[in-house]
Design a protein around this motif. Structure first.
Motif, PDB file in Angstrom:
ATOM      1  N   GLY A 230       0.690 -13.315   1.296  1.00 25.86           N
ATOM      2  CA  GLY A 230       1.845 -12.467   1.551  1.00 25.86           C
ATOM      3  C   GLY A 230       2.679 -12.952   2.705  1.00 25.86           C
ATOM      4  O   GLY A 230       2.636 -14.128   3.085  1.00 25.86           O
ATOM      5  N   GLY A 231       3.455 -12.028   3.280  1.00 18.46           N
ATOM      6  CA  GLY A 231       4.345 -12.325   4.392  1.00 18.46           C
ATOM      7  C   GLY A 231       4.088 -11.390   5.553  1.00 18.46           C
ATOM      8  O   GLY A 231       3.264 -10.476   5.478  1.00 18.46           O
ATOM      9  N   THR A 232       4.815 -11.612   6.662  1.00 15.15           N
ATOM     10  CA  THR A 232       4.605 -10.874   7.902  1.00 15.15           C
ATOM     11  C   THR A 232       5.821 -10.025   8.226  1.00 15.15           C
ATOM     12  O   THR A 232       6.957 -10.487   8.093  1.00 15.15           O
ATOM     13  CB  THR A 232       4.329 -11.846   9.066  1.00 15.15           C
ATOM     14  OG1 THR A 232       3.225 -12.679   8.709  1.00 15.15           O
ATOM     15  CG2 THR A 232       3.995 -11.092  10.342  1.00 15.15           C
ATOM     16  N   ILE A 233       5.569  -8.774   8.632  1.00 12.31           N
ATOM     17  CA  ILE A 233       6.631  -7.875   9.086  1.00 12.31           C
ATOM     18  C   ILE A 233       6.334  -7.510  10.533  1.00 12.31           C
ATOM     19  O   ILE A 233       5.349  -6.838  10.822  1.00 12.31           O
ATOM     20  CB  ILE A 233       6.700  -6.599   8.219  1.00 12.31           C
ATOM     21  CG1 ILE A 233       7.002  -6.977   6.768  1.00 12.31           C
ATOM     22  CG2 ILE A 233       7.755  -5.647   8.744  1.00 12.31           C
ATOM     23  CD1 ILE A 233       7.052  -5.788   5.838  1.00 12.31           C
ATOM     24  N   SER A 235       5.096  -8.021  14.434  1.00  7.66           N
ATOM     25  CA  SER A 235       3.955  -8.731  15.016  1.00  7.66           C
ATOM     26  C   SER A 235       2.637  -8.032  14.749  1.00  7.66           C
ATOM     27  O   SER A 235       1.593  -8.529  15.149  1.00  7.66           O
ATOM     28  CB  SER A 235       4.149  -8.858  16.531  1.00  7.66           C
ATOM     29  OG  SER A 235       4.300  -7.581  17.100  1.00  7.66           O
ATOM     30  N   ARG A 236       2.658  -6.878  14.064  1.00  3.39           N
ATOM     31  CA  ARG A 236       1.429  -6.136  13.819  1.00  3.39           C
ATOM     32  C   ARG A 236       1.127  -5.904  12.339  1.00  3.39           C
ATOM     33  O   ARG A 236       0.036  -5.445  12.019  1.00  3.39           O
ATOM     34  CB  ARG A 236       1.499  -4.766  14.519  1.00  3.39           C
ATOM     35  CG  ARG A 236       1.340  -4.819  16.018  1.00  3.39           C
ATOM     36  CD  ARG A 236       1.219  -3.408  16.570  1.00  3.39           C
ATOM     37  NE  ARG A 236       0.805  -3.396  17.958  1.00  3.39           N
ATOM     38  CZ  ARG A 236       1.622  -3.400  18.978  1.00  3.39           C
ATOM     39  NH1 ARG A 236       2.917  -3.412  18.762  1.00  3.39           N
ATOM     40  NH2 ARG A 236       1.170  -3.377  20.219  1.00  3.39           N
ATOM     41  N   VAL A 237       2.045  -6.184  11.446  1.00  2.00           N
ATOM     42  CA  VAL A 237       1.858  -5.832  10.035  1.00  2.00           C
ATOM     43  C   VAL A 237       2.070  -7.047   9.148  1.00  2.00           C
ATOM     44  O   VAL A 237       3.050  -7.774   9.284  1.00  2.00           O
ATOM     45  CB  VAL A 237       2.830  -4.714   9.601  1.00  2.00           C
ATOM     46  CG1 VAL A 237       2.636  -4.390   8.124  1.00  2.00           C
ATOM     47  CG2 VAL A 237       2.611  -3.464  10.447  1.00  2.00           C
ATOM     48  N   ARG A 238       1.122  -7.242   8.220  1.00  6.00           N
ATOM     49  CA  ARG A 238       1.243  -8.244   7.171  1.00  6.00           C
ATOM     50  C   ARG A 238       1.090  -7.558   5.814  1.00  6.00           C
ATOM     51  O   ARG A 238       0.190  -6.733   5.633  1.00  6.00           O
ATOM     52  CB  ARG A 238       0.185  -9.341   7.321  1.00  6.00           C
ATOM     53  CG  ARG A 238       0.516 -10.346   8.418  1.00  6.00           C
ATOM     54  CD  ARG A 238      -0.576 -11.357   8.632  1.00  6.00           C
ATOM     55  NE  ARG A 238      -0.110 -12.434   9.488  1.00  6.00           N
ATOM     56  CZ  ARG A 238      -0.909 -13.316  10.083  1.00  6.00           C
ATOM     57  NH1 ARG A 238      -2.223 -13.227   9.912  1.00  6.00           N
ATOM     58  NH2 ARG A 238      -0.408 -14.269  10.842  1.00  6.00           N
ATOM     59  N   LEU A 239       1.969  -7.889   4.882  1.00  5.30           N
ATOM     60  CA  LEU A 239       1.940  -7.328   3.541  1.00  5.30           C
ATOM     61  C   LEU A 239       1.720  -8.442   2.535  1.00  5.30           C
ATOM     62  O   LEU A 239       2.079  -9.600   2.772  1.00  5.30           O
ATOM     63  CB  LEU A 239       3.257  -6.612   3.219  1.00  5.30           C
ATOM     64  CG  LEU A 239       3.647  -5.423   4.106  1.00  5.30           C
ATOM     65  CD1 LEU A 239       4.996  -4.881   3.671  1.00  5.30           C
ATOM     66  CD2 LEU A 239       2.589  -4.342   4.048  1.00  5.30           C
ATOM     67  N   ALA A 262      -1.874  -4.287  -4.177  1.00 13.07           N
ATOM     68  CA  ALA A 262      -0.911  -4.499  -3.085  1.00 13.07           C
ATOM     69  C   ALA A 262      -1.643  -4.275  -1.777  1.00 13.07           C
ATOM     70  O   ALA A 262      -2.294  -3.252  -1.586  1.00 13.07           O
ATOM     71  CB  ALA A 262       0.268  -3.540  -3.220  1.00 13.07           C
ATOM     72  N   ARG A 263      -1.548  -5.241  -0.857  1.00 16.02           N
ATOM     73  CA  ARG A 263      -2.423  -5.271   0.310  1.00 16.02           C
ATOM     74  C   ARG A 263      -1.614  -5.168   1.613  1.00 16.02           C
ATOM     75  O   ARG A 263      -0.495  -5.672   1.703  1.00 16.02           O
ATOM     76  CB  ARG A 263      -3.207  -6.586   0.317  1.00 16.02           C
ATOM     77  CG  ARG A 263      -4.361  -6.662   1.313  1.00 16.02           C
ATOM     78  CD  ARG A 263      -5.535  -5.818   0.876  1.00 16.02           C
ATOM     79  NE  ARG A 263      -6.059  -6.173  -0.411  1.00 16.02           N
ATOM     80  CZ  ARG A 263      -7.015  -7.096  -0.633  1.00 16.02           C
ATOM     81  NH1 ARG A 263      -7.528  -7.749   0.390  1.00 16.02           N
ATOM     82  NH2 ARG A 263      -7.463  -7.331  -1.865  1.00 16.02           N
ATOM     83  N   ILE A 264      -2.179  -4.507   2.607  1.00 12.06           N
ATOM     84  CA  ILE A 264      -1.593  -4.432   3.945  1.00 12.06           C
ATOM     85  C   ILE A 264      -2.655  -4.754   4.973  1.00 12.06           C
ATOM     86  O   ILE A 264      -3.812  -4.366   4.817  1.00 12.06           O
ATOM     87  CB  ILE A 264      -0.967  -3.044   4.219  1.00 12.06           C
ATOM     88  CG1 ILE A 264      -0.305  -3.023   5.611  1.00 12.06           C
ATOM     89  CG2 ILE A 264      -1.995  -1.940   4.089  1.00 12.06           C
ATOM     90  CD1 ILE A 264       0.477  -1.765   5.894  1.00 12.06           C
ATOM     91  N   GLY A 279      -5.513  -1.398   0.409  1.00 12.81           N
ATOM     92  CA  GLY A 279      -4.661  -1.702  -0.727  1.00 12.81           C
ATOM     93  C   GLY A 279      -4.981  -0.826  -1.924  1.00 12.81           C
ATOM     94  O   GLY A 279      -6.070  -0.268  -2.031  1.00 12.81           O
ATOM     95  N   ILE A 280      -4.002  -0.699  -2.810  1.00 12.19           N
ATOM     96  CA  ILE A 280      -4.191   0.035  -4.059  1.00 12.19           C
ATOM     97  C   ILE A 280      -3.582  -0.783  -5.193  1.00 12.19           C
ATOM     98  O   ILE A 280      -2.642  -1.554  -4.987  1.00 12.19           O
ATOM     99  CB  ILE A 280      -3.545   1.442  -4.003  1.00 12.19           C
ATOM    100  CG1 ILE A 280      -2.053   1.327  -3.658  1.00 12.19           C
ATOM    101  CG2 ILE A 280      -4.266   2.337  -3.028  1.00 12.19           C
ATOM    102  CD1 ILE A 280      -1.327   2.647  -3.725  1.00 12.19           C
ATOM    103  N   GLY A 281      -4.153  -0.609  -6.402  1.00 14.08           N
ATOM    104  CA  GLY A 281      -3.663  -1.346  -7.562  1.00 14.08           C
ATOM    105  C   GLY A 281      -4.485  -1.059  -8.797  1.00 14.08           C
ATOM    106  O   GLY A 281      -4.917   0.071  -9.038  1.00 14.08           O
TER     107      GLY A 281
END
Length: 347
Positions: A230-233, A235-239, A262-264, A279-281
């Motif tokens: 995934g990507g980074t949002i 400095s504390r959250v990656r999705l 979908a993962r966080i 995550g949920i899916g």
């Protein structure tokens, strides 16, 4: 015509601009506006032995955010500079030094702005001092960038106003050559100890898993693992997207279950690699029994757990983790507890 324009300008100043300035001056620090920005005030006082401190007037600062955006502020006659900024971490630097009692001072601080820490108090005790004679020899041509900038800013710590006012001025230090660092126009400035989380990331891991189900009389161990990307949002959250799996084969019977979700990842600390994931899916359960055939079911899947990114290279972290994931179908329900090790690749 000119007289009319002057009258209109005077009316605008008295009826619109001046009330706004008065409102800005009386608004307390820490106030939030409709966009979530915080009124932040930088108070600069130069202490004198045996006397109250004197305000540092007309002193310019740059506030550099994590995304590279900059805000320029300047202290008024009371030594106070005010601005509305979003909450977060900033680097506070002076483009030009302040001359005070034969010495020149520059400030280079990392500050974290919240509603409760919106007043930043500075004195010469938190500054870098440079002997005046040495500074005149090495003073560069003024540019839009800070003339003297430390490459390792220190963290600002709040202290009581009375404590700052009663400290005596420090003794002059030996002259040192100012180090010049060009501030990047594209990237934010960070402490060397701060973890930089940005861009794309990828994780792969494997280990042991124990499964329980509605029809199971015991927990059964097997191979377990997962992938996520995934990507980074911020400095504390990656999705991103992730998968989990558990596999067991014994005596001609094979059981497989897992999720696609979908993962966080959430990192509570700025300088720690500890994270919470969830995550949920979609989920699936499959079975294959020799001589009887195979079958599978699909349903809802969810995952949660903890992990820790331990840097081992510039863009690679060793990641031990503990997860659990659940798959629920119309006929059965399975839960798997995972423990394992993995590697996270990031920019």
């Amino acid at each position: 015509m000119r007289f009319t324009l002057r009258v209109i300008s005077a009316l605008l100043v008295s009826s619109f601009i001046l009330p706004q300035l008065s409102s800005a001056q009386t608004t307390p620090a820490g106030t939030r506006d409709a966009n979530g920005r915080i009124l932040t005030k930088v108070v600069v006082t130069m202490n004198e032995p045996g006397a109250f401190g004197r305000p540092a007037t007309n002193l310019a600062f740059l506030l550099v955010g994590e995304d590279g955006d900059r805000v320029s502020i300047k202290t008024n006659d009371a030594g106070v500079a005010s601005t509305w900024i979003s909450p977060g971490e900033y680097r506070l630097v002076t483009p030009d030094p302040l001359t005070w009692e034969g010495l020149s001072y520059t400030w280079d601080r990392m500050v974290y702005v919240t509603s409760k820490s919106a007043v930043i108090q500075l004195t010469q005790n938190e500054a870098r001092s440079i002997a005046e004679a040495s500074f005149e020899k090495t003073k560069p041509v003024r540019t839009s960038e800070p003339a003297v900038l430390s490459s390792t800013p220190t963290m600002w710590k709040a202290s009581s106003p009375t404590q700052d006012l009663r400290k005596t001025a420090p003794k002059p230090v030996a002259a040192e050559e100012p180090r010049q660092t060009q501030m990047s126009e594209a990237a934010p400035i960070r402490r060397s100890s701060e973890r930089t989380r940005q861009g794309m990331w990828f994780n792969i891991g494997s280990g042991y898993g124990a499964i329980t189900c509605a029809a199971c009389t015991d927990a059964y161990g097997g191979f377990s693992g997962g992938l996520s990307i995934g990507g980074t949002i911020g400095s504390r959250v990656r999705l991103g997207l992730g998968t989990t799996s558990w596999y067991k084969s014994e005596d001609g019977a094979t059981l497989l279950t897992g999720t696609v979700d979908a993962r966080i990842r959430f990192y509570p600390g700025m300088q720690s690699g500890f994270f919470i994931t969830g995550g949920i899916g979609a989920g699936s359960i499959g079975a294959d029994l020799a001589g009887y055939g195979s079958g599978s079911e699909f349903g809802f899947g969810s995952v949660g757990g903890l992990g820790w990114d331990v840097p081992i290279a510039n863009s690679v972290s060793f990641t031990p983790y503990w997860n659990f994931f659940n798959v629920t179908t119309s006929n059965t329900n399975t839960t798997v507890g995972q423990i394992g090790i993995g590697f996270t690749f990031h920019q």
